[in-house]
Design a protein around this motif. Structure first.
Motif, PDB file in Angstrom:
ATOM      1  N   ASP A 461      11.290 -21.913  17.906  1.00 20.46           N
ATOM      2  CA  ASP A 461      12.720 -22.275  17.915  1.00 20.46           C
ATOM      3  C   ASP A 461      13.591 -21.033  18.071  1.00 20.46           C
ATOM      4  OD1 ASP A 461      11.778 -21.604  15.341  1.00 20.46           O
ATOM      5  OD2 ASP A 461      13.223 -22.883  14.307  1.00 20.46           O
ATOM      6  N   SER A 462      13.165 -19.906  17.509  1.00 24.61           N
ATOM      7  CA  SER A 462      13.914 -18.663  17.722  1.00 24.61           C
ATOM      8  C   SER A 462      13.784 -18.214  19.171  1.00 24.61           C
ATOM      9  CB  SER A 462      13.405 -17.566  16.791  1.00 24.61           C
ATOM     10  OG  SER A 462      13.875 -16.307  17.216  1.00 24.61           O
ATOM     11  N   PHE A 486       8.741 -25.613  18.967  1.00 25.33           N
ATOM     12  CA  PHE A 486       8.101 -25.663  17.658  1.00 25.33           C
ATOM     13  C   PHE A 486       9.167 -25.310  16.631  1.00 25.33           C
ATOM     14  CE2 PHE A 486       3.248 -25.650  18.028  1.00 25.33           C
ATOM     15  CZ  PHE A 486       3.286 -26.404  19.190  1.00 25.33           C
ATOM     16  N   ASN A 488      10.387 -24.858  13.294  1.00 25.31           N
ATOM     17  CA  ASN A 488      10.024 -24.642  11.876  1.00 25.31           C
ATOM     18  C   ASN A 488      11.209 -24.065  11.106  1.00 25.31           C
ATOM     19  OD1 ASN A 488      10.032 -22.102  12.980  1.00 25.31           O
ATOM     20  ND2 ASN A 488       8.175 -21.410  11.951  1.00 25.31           N
ATOM     21  N   GLY A 490      13.143 -21.633  11.742  1.00 27.94           N
ATOM     22  CA  GLY A 490      13.423 -20.208  11.683  1.00 27.94           C
ATOM     23  C   GLY A 490      12.406 -19.307  12.362  1.00 27.94           C
ATOM     24  N   ILE A 491      12.594 -18.028  12.090  1.00 28.12           N
ATOM     25  CA  ILE A 491      11.756 -16.968  12.628  1.00 28.12           C
ATOM     26  C   ILE A 491      10.557 -16.795  11.685  1.00 28.12           C
ATOM     27  CG2 ILE A 491      11.692 -14.492  13.149  1.00 28.12           C
ATOM     28  CD1 ILE A 491      14.696 -14.692  13.797  1.00 28.12           C
ATOM     29  N   TYR A 492       9.378 -17.041  12.173  1.00 29.00           N
ATOM     30  CA  TYR A 492       8.098 -16.985  11.436  1.00 29.00           C
ATOM     31  C   TYR A 492       7.930 -18.164  10.463  1.00 29.00           C
ATOM     32  CZ  TYR A 492       8.870 -12.065  12.802  1.00 29.00           C
ATOM     33  OH  TYR A 492       9.178 -10.921  13.466  1.00 29.00           O
TER      34      TYR A 492
HETATM   35 MG   LIG Z   1      10.236 -20.643  14.456  1.00 31.39          MG
END
Ligand SMILES: [Mg+2]
Ligand SMILES: Cc1ncc(C[n+]2csc(CCOP(=O)(O)OP(=O)(O)O)c2C)c(N)n1
Length: 579
Positions: A461-462, A486, A488, A490-492
Motif C-alpha cells: 500500500d505504501s 496488499f 496492511n 502501512g509501511i512494513y
Molecule cells: Mg504496507
C-alpha cells in the motif's frame, strides 16, 4: 507581371515548401530509428511537439507525473532492447524525470530523457527565465551521457549519439537537452533530411577473448560444488536459448536474481531459488552471468557466503565490473549473448556433468524448503496474511505464464519474489538494484503497451502511493492492468503506535481500513475489495479474463509483516537503551 518576377515568385514558393524545422526533424529522427512510443507529460516548450509526434504516428502516452513516465520509458528499454524515451518540460518536469533516469542507469536499462529547456542566453546569465535551470549540468553525473542540441542541423547527430550511448556496452540512461528555440528553428528540408542518422548496429557484439573463455571453463570444470547466478543483464540479453543450454549442458544448479526469474522456469530441476542460503554458503565455484556482486549478493563475501573458499567466474560487458568487490579469477568480458555462445562452443560435446552429490544436496534442500512453505500458502485466513494472498496469486501466474508481474513494496516484494514462481523470461519487473519505491504504475503501463500482454501489479500500500495517480492513465488508455494492493495499513506493518500517546499516528502507519479500490472506480475502472484468498483469486482471474483496468484492495493483517521485509538487518541500530 514580368517573366522574371513570375519566376522569382515561383522560386520563393518552392523554397517555402522545402523548409523543415526542429519539431519535424526530431520526429523524423525518432521514426528513422524505430522509436515509435514516447512516454511523457506535456507543457512548455514541448506541448506542440507531442501533438505533432502523435499526428506523425508516434504513440504518445501522457502521464500524470514525469517520474512514472520515466520509469515507463526505462522498463520499455529493458523489455525491447531499444531506448525508451521520456519527454518532459524544463526544470521541475526535468527534475521529476531525473530519478527515473538515474534509476535506469543504475539498473542498466537503455533510456533517453528528452527535456525541453529554457533560453540559454538567460539561463547562463541566471537572469531568472521561466523554469530556469542548467539541466545539462545537473543530469551529467546521474546518467551515462548527456548532450544538448543547439542547431536544427545537429538533431540527427544528437539523437544518434543518445541512442548509441544508451544501448552500447553496458546500457543506461542518457539525457538529451532540447532548448525551446531549437523546435522552431527552420532549415532547408533536403539538408535536414540528409542530416538525420539511422544508427547502425547500436549495440555491437563484444566477443570475449578465447583465452578468457578457456580460463573460465577450466575453473568451472575444477569445481566440486558449482553454482551459476543469473542477473537481469542475462535477462536483458535475450539469449534465452543459449543460457538455458549452458545451464543444462553443464548440469550446474542456477540461482536467478529477482528480474532473471523465469529465464529458466523456477520449477526447473536445477533451479536453486528455494535453496539460496545453502548454495551461496557451500558453492566453491560461482559463475556470474550478467549479475553484479553488489549489496544484493552481499558483495560476494561475509556470512552469507560461508567459510568454503570461493572462486568467481564473471561474465559481464563492462570490464570495470571485474574485481569490484572480490577477486574474479576468471573474468569473461563480452556481451552476454556472445559470451554464452562462446562458452557453449568451447564446452564441446563431452562436457562432464556437475558432481551428482552436490546437485542432489541442492535439490533435496530445495524440496525441503518448498514442502515447508506449502501449507502456509494454502491458508484461507481473513484478514489475509501474505502467504495466503500470495498462494492465490502464485496459482494465477502458473496458469497464465505469459502475464507480466510487476512487484514493489517491502514484505509485499520479498515474499512475492520467493513465493510466485516465474515460467518465462522477462516476466518479472520489480524495484531492481536500488529497491526503489514508485516504479509500479510506470512499469505496469509500459509493460502493457510494449508487450500487449496482461499485467498483474502486486503492490504494497505504501509502494502504490508513489505512483498511484497513474490509475487514471491506466483507465484512459484502457490497459489490461490488474493492480493488487496488499493493504496492511502501512509501511512494513500497520500496528506501530506513537510512543508519546499524542494524536499523530506512528510514522509507518496509514489510515486504517482504506479502500484503494474506490480510486479505480473514480476513473471508470473496476474496483474490488477482497478479504479472503478465494475472493482475491476470483477477482484477479476476472480481471485477467476481461482485460479491464482493475484495482483490488487486498485486506492484509496489519500485524503480518516484518520490519523492512527481508532486509531489516540493513537498518542502523542505536547503541543507547530504548526510552
Ligand atoms: Mg504496507
Ligand atoms: C523512493 C523510496 N522511498 C522510500 C523507500 C523506503 N521504503 C522501502 S519499502 C517501503 C514501503 C514498504 O511498505 P509497503 O509498500 O506497504 O509494503 P509492506 O512491507 O507493507 O508489504 C518504503 C517506504 C524506498 N525504498 N524508496
Amino acid at each position: 507581371m514580368s517573366a522574371a518576377l513570375q519566376s522569382l515568385e515561383a522560386k520563393t514558393a518552392d523554397a517555402e515548401q522545402e523548409l523543415t524545422d526542429g519539431f519535424h526533424l526530431i520526429i523524423d529522427a525518432l521514426k528513422l530509428n524505430d522509436i515509435n512510443t514516447i512516454y511523457g507529460v506535456p507543457g512548455i516548450p514541448i506541448t506542440d511537439f507531442g501533438r505533432m509526434a502523435q499526428a506523425a504516428g508516434i504513440r504518445v502516452i501522457s502521464f500524470r507525473h514525469e517520474q512514472n513516465a520515466g520509469n515507463a520509458a526505462a522498463i520499455a528499454g529493458f523489455l525491447t532492447r531499444k531506448p525508451g524515451v521520456c519527454l518532459t518540460v524544463s526544470a521541475p518536469g526535468f527534475l521529476n524525470g531525473l530519478t527515473a533516469l538515474a534509476n535506469a542507469t543504475t539498473n542498466c536499462f537503455p533510456m533517453i530523457l528528452i527535456s525541453g529547456s529554457s533560453e540559454r542566453e538567460i539561463v547562463d546569465l541566471q537572469q531568472g527565465d521561466y523554469e530556469e535551470m542548467d539541466q545539462l549540468a545537473i543530469a551529467k553525473p546521474l546518467c551515462k551521457a548527456a548532450f544538448r542540441v543547439l542547431h536544427a542541423a545537429d538533431i540527427g547527430i544528437g539523437l544518434a549519439r543518445a541512442i548509441r550511448a544508451a544501448m552500447s556496452g553496458r546500457p543506461g540512461g542518457v539525457y538529451l537537452d532540447l532548448p525551446a528555440k531549437l523546435f522552431g528553428q527552420v532549415m532547408n528540408a533536403d539538408a535536414g533530411a540528409k542530416s538525420l542518422v539511422k544508427v547502425i548496429d547500436a549495440a555491437p557484439a563484444q566477443i570475449p577473448a578465447p583465452s578468457a573463455v578457456k580460463r573460465a571453463l577450466d575453473v568451472l570444470k575444477s569445481a566440486r560444488r558449482p553454482l551459476i547466478i543469473l542477473g537481469k543483464g542475462a535477462a536483458y540479453a535475450q539469449a534465452d536459448d543459449d543460457i538455458r543450454a549452458l545451464v543444462e549442458k553443464s548440469g550446474v544448479p542456477f540461482l536467478p536474481m529477482s528480474m532473471a526469474k523465469g529465464l529458466l522456469p523456477d520449477l526447473h530441476p536445477l533451479c536453486a531459488g528455494a535453496a539460496r542460503s545453502t548454495v551461496l554458503k557451500e558453492a566453491d565455484v560461482v559463475m556470474l552471468i550478467g549479475a553484479r556482486l553488489n549489496w544484493l549478493l552481499s558483495h560476494g563475501k561475509g556470512k552469507t557466503w560461508g567459510d568454503a573458499p570461493k572462486k568467481f567466474i564473471q561474465i559481464d560487458i563492462e570490464p570495470k565490473e571485474m574485481d569490484s568487490n572480490v577477486e574474479i579469477v576468471a573474468p569473461v568480458v563480452g556481451d552476454i549473448g556472445s559470451s554464452v555462445s562462446a562458452l557453449l562452443a568451447a564446452m564441446g560435446s563431452n562436457w562432464p556433468a556437475a558432481p551428482a552429490d552436490w546437485v542432489k544436496t541442492v535439490s533435496s534442500k530445495r524440496e525441503e524448503n518448498i514442502a515447508k512453505m506449502a501449507p502456509r500458502l494454502m491458508n484461507n485466513k481473513s484478514p489475509m496474511d501474505y502467504h495466503g494472498a500470495l498462494g492465490a496469486l502464485r496459482t494465477i501466474i502458473k496458469e497464465r505464464p505469459d502475464a507480466i508481474l510487476v512487484n514493489e513494496g517491502a514484505n509485499t516484494l520479498d515474499l512475492a519474489r520467493g513465493i510466485i514462481d516465474m515460467y518465462k523470461p522477462r516476466k518479472r519487473l520489480d524495484v531492481g538494484t536500488w529497491g526503489v519505491m514508485g516504479i509500479g504504475m510506470g512499469f505496469a503501463i509500459a509493460a502493457a503497451i510494449e508487450t500487449g500482454k496482461p499485467v498483474l501489479a502486486v503492490e504494497g500500500d505504501s509502494a502504490f502511493g508513489f505512483s498511484g495517480m497513474e490509475v487514471e492513465t491506466i483507465c484512459r488508455y484502457n490497459l489490461p492492468v490488474c493492480v493488487v494492493i496488499f493493504n496492511n495499513d502501512g509501511i512494513y506493518r500497520g500496528t506501530d503506535i506513537n510512543p508519546t500517546g499524542g494524536p499523530d499516528v506512528a510514522p509507518t502507519v496509514f489510515v486504517k481500513g482504506s479502500r484503494y479500490d474506490k480510486m479505480m472506480e473514480a476513473f471508470g475502472g473496476v474496483g474490488v475489495n477482497a478479504t479472503t484468498p478465494d475472493e482475491l483469486r476470483r477477482a484477479v482471474n476476472e480481471a485477467m479474463d476481461s482485460g479491464k483496468p482493475t484495482l483490488i484492495n487486498a485486506v492484509i493483517d496489519p500485524a503480518a509483516g516484518s520490519e523492512s521485509g527481508r532486509i531489516g538487518n540493513l537498518n542502523p541500530q542505536s547503541a543507547l537503551k530504548k526510552k
